[in-house]
Design a protein around this motif. Structure first.
Motif, PDB file in Angstrom:
ATOM      1  N   VAL A 116      25.339 -23.947   9.364  1.00 26.50           N
ATOM      2  CA  VAL A 116      25.665 -22.807  10.245  1.00 26.50           C
ATOM      3  C   VAL A 116      25.868 -21.556   9.403  1.00 26.50           C
ATOM      4  CG1 VAL A 116      26.691 -24.241  12.057  1.00 26.50           C
ATOM      5  CG2 VAL A 116      28.136 -23.393  10.181  1.00 26.50           C
ATOM      6  N   HIS A 117      25.818 -20.443  10.090  1.00 27.26           N
ATOM      7  CA  HIS A 117      25.922 -19.146   9.401  1.00 27.26           C
ATOM      8  C   HIS A 117      26.868 -18.253  10.215  1.00 27.26           C
ATOM      9  CE1 HIS A 117      24.460 -14.994   8.542  1.00 27.26           C
ATOM     10  NE2 HIS A 117      24.546 -15.469   7.298  1.00 27.26           N
ATOM     11  N   GLY A 118      27.599 -17.382   9.528  1.00 32.56           N
ATOM     12  CA  GLY A 118      28.504 -16.460  10.227  1.00 32.56           C
ATOM     13  C   GLY A 118      29.842 -17.125  10.505  1.00 32.56           C
ATOM     14  N   GLY A 119      30.662 -16.444  11.344  1.00 27.55           N
ATOM     15  CA  GLY A 119      31.954 -17.008  11.711  1.00 27.55           C
ATOM     16  C   GLY A 119      32.939 -17.019  10.558  1.00 27.55           C
ATOM     17  N   ASP A 120      34.084 -17.594  10.801  1.00 29.17           N
ATOM     18  CA  ASP A 120      35.155 -17.628   9.800  1.00 29.17           C
ATOM     19  C   ASP A 120      35.279 -19.064   9.290  1.00 29.17           C
ATOM     20  OD1 ASP A 120      37.363 -17.466   8.245  1.00 29.17           O
ATOM     21  OD2 ASP A 120      38.758 -16.960   9.895  1.00 29.17           O
ATOM     22  N   SER A 121      35.065 -19.266   8.009  1.00 30.93           N
ATOM     23  CA  SER A 121      35.054 -20.624   7.467  1.00 30.93           C
ATOM     24  C   SER A 121      36.385 -21.329   7.674  1.00 30.93           C
ATOM     25  CB  SER A 121      34.689 -20.621   5.981  1.00 30.93           C
ATOM     26  OG  SER A 121      35.627 -19.827   5.294  1.00 30.93           O
ATOM     27  N   LEU A 169      38.722 -27.143  13.385  1.00 28.95           N
ATOM     28  CA  LEU A 169      37.942 -28.041  14.259  1.00 28.95           C
ATOM     29  C   LEU A 169      38.010 -29.495  13.783  1.00 28.95           C
ATOM     30  CD1 LEU A 169      34.705 -25.927  14.855  1.00 28.95           C
ATOM     31  CD2 LEU A 169      36.501 -26.444  16.509  1.00 28.95           C
ATOM     32  N   GLY A 170      38.717 -29.692  12.654  1.00 33.88           N
ATOM     33  CA  GLY A 170      38.813 -31.074  12.131  1.00 33.88           C
ATOM     34  C   GLY A 170      37.562 -31.508  11.406  1.00 33.88           C
ATOM     35  N   LEU A 171      36.780 -30.528  10.952  1.00 30.13           N
ATOM     36  CA  LEU A 171      35.554 -30.872  10.204  1.00 30.13           C
ATOM     37  C   LEU A 171      35.887 -30.856   8.706  1.00 30.13           C
ATOM     38  CD1 LEU A 171      33.088 -28.662  12.248  1.00 30.13           C
ATOM     39  CD2 LEU A 171      33.327 -31.136  12.375  1.00 30.13           C
ATOM     40  N   THR A 207      30.590 -24.830   1.533  1.00 19.77           N
ATOM     41  CA  THR A 207      30.129 -23.451   1.717  1.00 19.77           C
ATOM     42  C   THR A 207      29.112 -23.148   0.633  1.00 19.77           C
ATOM     43  OG1 THR A 207      32.244 -22.833   2.651  1.00 19.77           O
ATOM     44  CG2 THR A 207      30.841 -21.034   1.843  1.00 19.77           C
ATOM     45  N   VAL A 208      27.939 -22.761   1.072  1.00 18.79           N
ATOM     46  CA  VAL A 208      26.895 -22.411   0.098  1.00 18.79           C
ATOM     47  C   VAL A 208      26.738 -20.900   0.098  1.00 18.79           C
ATOM     48  CG1 VAL A 208      25.728 -24.646   0.182  1.00 18.79           C
ATOM     49  CG2 VAL A 208      25.118 -22.873   1.835  1.00 18.79           C
ATOM     50  N   SER A 209      25.780 -20.393  -0.642  1.00 23.67           N
ATOM     51  CA  SER A 209      25.633 -18.945  -0.797  1.00 23.67           C
ATOM     52  C   SER A 209      25.313 -18.260   0.528  1.00 23.67           C
ATOM     53  CB  SER A 209      24.518 -18.665  -1.810  1.00 23.67           C
ATOM     54  OG  SER A 209      23.340 -19.269  -1.333  1.00 23.67           O
ATOM     55  N   ASP A 210      25.351 -16.978   0.535  1.00 29.60           N
ATOM     56  CA  ASP A 210      25.102 -16.059   1.654  1.00 29.60           C
ATOM     57  C   ASP A 210      25.748 -16.499   2.981  1.00 29.60           C
ATOM     58  OD1 ASP A 210      23.325 -17.972   2.519  1.00 29.60           O
ATOM     59  OD2 ASP A 210      21.500 -16.858   2.068  1.00 29.60           O
ATOM     60  N   GLY A 211      26.987 -16.989   2.871  1.00 26.37           N
ATOM     61  CA  GLY A 211      27.786 -17.271   4.069  1.00 26.37           C
ATOM     62  C   GLY A 211      27.349 -18.466   4.879  1.00 26.37           C
ATOM     63  N   GLU A 238      31.928 -25.579  20.459  1.00 27.52           N
ATOM     64  CA  GLU A 238      33.064 -24.988  19.749  1.00 27.52           C
ATOM     65  C   GLU A 238      32.587 -24.007  18.684  1.00 27.52           C
ATOM     66  OE1 GLU A 238      36.486 -25.394  20.018  1.00 27.52           O
ATOM     67  OE2 GLU A 238      35.834 -26.195  21.958  1.00 27.52           O
ATOM     68  N   LEU A 239      31.545 -24.402  17.974  1.00 26.84           N
ATOM     69  CA  LEU A 239      31.008 -23.540  16.911  1.00 26.84           C
ATOM     70  C   LEU A 239      30.452 -22.249  17.508  1.00 26.84           C
ATOM     71  CD1 LEU A 239      29.208 -26.221  14.688  1.00 26.84           C
ATOM     72  CD2 LEU A 239      31.236 -24.893  14.074  1.00 26.84           C
ATOM     73  N   SER A 240      29.831 -22.396  18.663  1.00 28.07           N
ATOM     74  CA  SER A 240      29.255 -21.238  19.330  1.00 28.07           C
ATOM     75  C   SER A 240      30.374 -20.275  19.755  1.00 28.07           C
ATOM     76  CB  SER A 240      28.446 -21.719  20.536  1.00 28.07           C
ATOM     77  OG  SER A 240      27.959 -20.623  21.245  1.00 28.07           O
TER      78      SER A 240
END
Lengths: 313, 268
Positions: A239-244, A250-252, A257-261, A279-281
């Motif tokens: 996935v891309h974007g959002g707040d890590s 979410l219990g994940l 985390t890889v490059s460019d977010g 939830e991710l959406s």
């Protein structure tokens, strides 16, 4: 030209056991299999699955109880078929008092090669399997791995169309295994048909266009690796974007985390994507990719073995 | 070139590099040479003793070579699994058996020739070293060509023993093959006694069995003409030919049986 390079039809082999009251033990049970010219087929199975028995039947070192084996459209054991095949036996052993070069010249002679042609071919092949410098050493001084390499070289002395290799990686060190993989790849690239047995599944994954899996003498599965019914063991979601930090909420757990977010999320089998994606959406993550994670060939193989060996309900 | 001569040549090459063979031939040659010393102990009998010992050494060491290398031809190939590589080549099973046999016979021929040369060399030296007067006392000359008949029959007998060893090695282990071959060699020298068995037993069943065995087992006694040669009794060409003919028939039957068994066999 024969349609199939190798054809097994209902091939069955029983071995009698016991001296006074012999009873038949079935080593191979109605195995039918076709191998097309140019294919690299991995014949896989645990010890005692019937792999070596199948190869011995193809070489007519043993005779079938039932069924038929053909090589290049001719029955197994036919002299013309033998002229066009090469065979590496399992844990090969040759003549102690001959050198590797003499062995290859001798075997080449059996194919009708003149001594000078056989010597040239022996030299090329021994270089190819990494034994060029040892060619004039007596075979009794060879290690197991070196004998395996000689075994591969002798299987190619007649420039065969079909090559049978019984556990070709057996006894080899990592360098030898890498070299043998390269050699099998080159045989494939040269358009030869390769039929090799192995219980080392990574070799099959690396080399085979198709595999056949045998368990307790029965063929339980054949197909291209991509087509076999591998069980899904989870998913890899990028996935891309959002707040890590929200991903932790979410219990994940398995998040990288890889490059460019971008974030790589390993979803287990009991947490399918349709539970997580809404939830991710909502948290404004955008899905870059979703890939099912299949079991490895090893896991697949073990599952078949377990199913086959489980007592009937 | 057919595959049979190629297999035979390989057997020869492999055999002549075998340490067992070197040791046996060396020991035989030493024994023949030593017979000269033994001969010195018995005044007037020296040439006879050298001939007798020399021919016996040729036979016994030839027997060891025939058995120990003969049984290895097939049973060791099977036991060590080198036969897998060989039979996957364009070789028919009967060609393998015949090639192995011819190869060992070739090896035996060379070894018997080496032993014969050693024997003639010792006898030649003996003849050269003695005075003319002393030589007059010998029943036959030291380098009597008639000894060649005895050597030839020893060689033919060894060909037969090789066929026996090869036959057993097509279906039994190396040790069992060796025991059976030695056993048959010993029995073969007393085979003639079976012929007269009916004169010493009352049971017709036992007599019939003895007669069957007499015809079935190899009769090796006729191949031993050492005594005649040593005592300058003539051995006719007809006798040599007839005895060789018997060996050829027996060898043929053994090789046929070996091929039959070998062709049916599974190499597990």
């Amino acid at each position: 030209m024969a349609r199939y390079a190798i054809r097994l039809q209902e091939l069955t082999k029983d071995y009698p056991t016991g001296f006074w009251r012999p009873r038949a033990v079935r080593a191979l049970d109605h195995v039918s299999l076709d191998v097309e010219p140019g294919e690299v087929l991995g014949y896989l199975g645990p010890n005692g699955a019937g792999k070596t028995t199948t190869l011995k039947l193809l070489m007519q070192l043993i005779y079938p109880t039932f069924g038929r084996a053909e090589i290049l459209g001719r029955p197994a054991g036919d002299i013309e078929a033998k002229r066009r095949l090469g065979y590496l036996p399992e844990s090969p052993y040759f003549y102690d008092n001959l050198t590797a070069e003499e062995l290859l010249v001798y075997f080449g002679g059996l194919f009708g090669l003149t001594p000078s042609v056989a010597r040239t071919r022996a030299s090329t092949l021994l270089d190819r399997v990494g034994l060029g410098a040892e060619r004039r050493r007596r075979l009794r001084k060879y290690s197991k791995g070196m004998l395996q390499r000689v075994g591969i070289a002798q299987a190619l002395v007649n420039d065969p169309e079909v090559v049978f290799l019984d556990e070709p990686m057996s006894g080899l060190d990592p360098v030898g295994r890498r070299d043998t993989r390269e050699l099998i790849r080159s045989l494939r690239d040269e358009g030869r048909t390769v039929f090799f047995s192995s219980h080392i599944l990574s070799d099959a994954e690396a080399l085979c266009t198709r595999v056949a899996i045998t368990v307790q003498g029965r063929l339980v599965s054949t197909g291209r690796l991509a087509d076999l019914a591998f069980e899904v063991q989870g998913w890899e979601l990028i996935v891309h974007g959002g707040d890590s930090a929200a991903l932790v909420g979410l219990g994940l757990d398995a998040v990288t985390t890889v490059s460019d977010g971008r974030h790589v999320i390993e979803l287990p089998f009991d947490r399918p994507p349709d539970q997580v994606l809404p939830e991710l959406s909502r948290l404004r993550f955008q899905v870059v990719s979703l890939t099912p994670r299949h079991e490895s060939l090893e896991d697949y193989f073990m599952r078949l073995v377990a199913r086959r060996q489980a007592p009937a309900a | 070139m057919s595959v049979i001569p190629r297999i035979a040549a390989q057997v020869f090459k492999e055999s002549v590099r075998d340490k067992v063979l070197y040791n046996l031939v060396l020991f035989a040659v030493l024994l023949i040479a030593a017979s000269y010393l033994i001969g010195q102990l018995s005044a007037g009998q020296d040439v006879k003793i050298i001939k007798d010992l020399g021919l016996a050494a040729t036979q016994i060491f030839g027997l060891f070579i025939a058995v120990f290398i003969g049984i290895g031809l097939v049973s060791k190939e099977v036991e060590r699994r080198s036969i897998y590589g060989l039979l996957s080549k364009p070789v028919r099973r009967h060609e393998l058996i015949l090639g192995k046999y011819v190869g060992l016979v070739l090896t035996l021929a060379v070894n018997v020739a080496v032993m014969a040369v050693a024997l003639y060399a010792v006898l030649g030296y003996m003849s050269w070293a003695e005075t003319e007067e002393f030589r007059q006392g010998w029943e036959a000359s030291a380098t009597d060509p008639a000894m060649l008949a005895a050597i030839l029959l020893i060689f033919v007998q060894l060909m037969l023993v090789t066929a026996i060893a090869l036959f057993f090695s097509t279906f039994s282990s190396p040790i069992l093959s060796a025991v059976l071959t030695f056993g048959l060699f010993v029995v073969g020298h007393f085979n003639a006694d079976l012929r007269n068995f009916e004169n010493v037993v009352d049971s017709p069943v036992a007599a019939s069995l003895a007669r069957v065995l007499y015809y079935a087992l190899p009769n090796l006694a006729p191949f031993d003409v050492k005594a005649q040669v040593v005592h300058a009794h003539p051995v006719s060409l007809g006798y040599v030919a007839l005895t060789s003919g018997y060996a050829a028939a027996y060898i043929g039957a053994l090789l046929l049986a070996a091929v039959f068994i070998f062709s049916k066999r599974d190499f597990k």
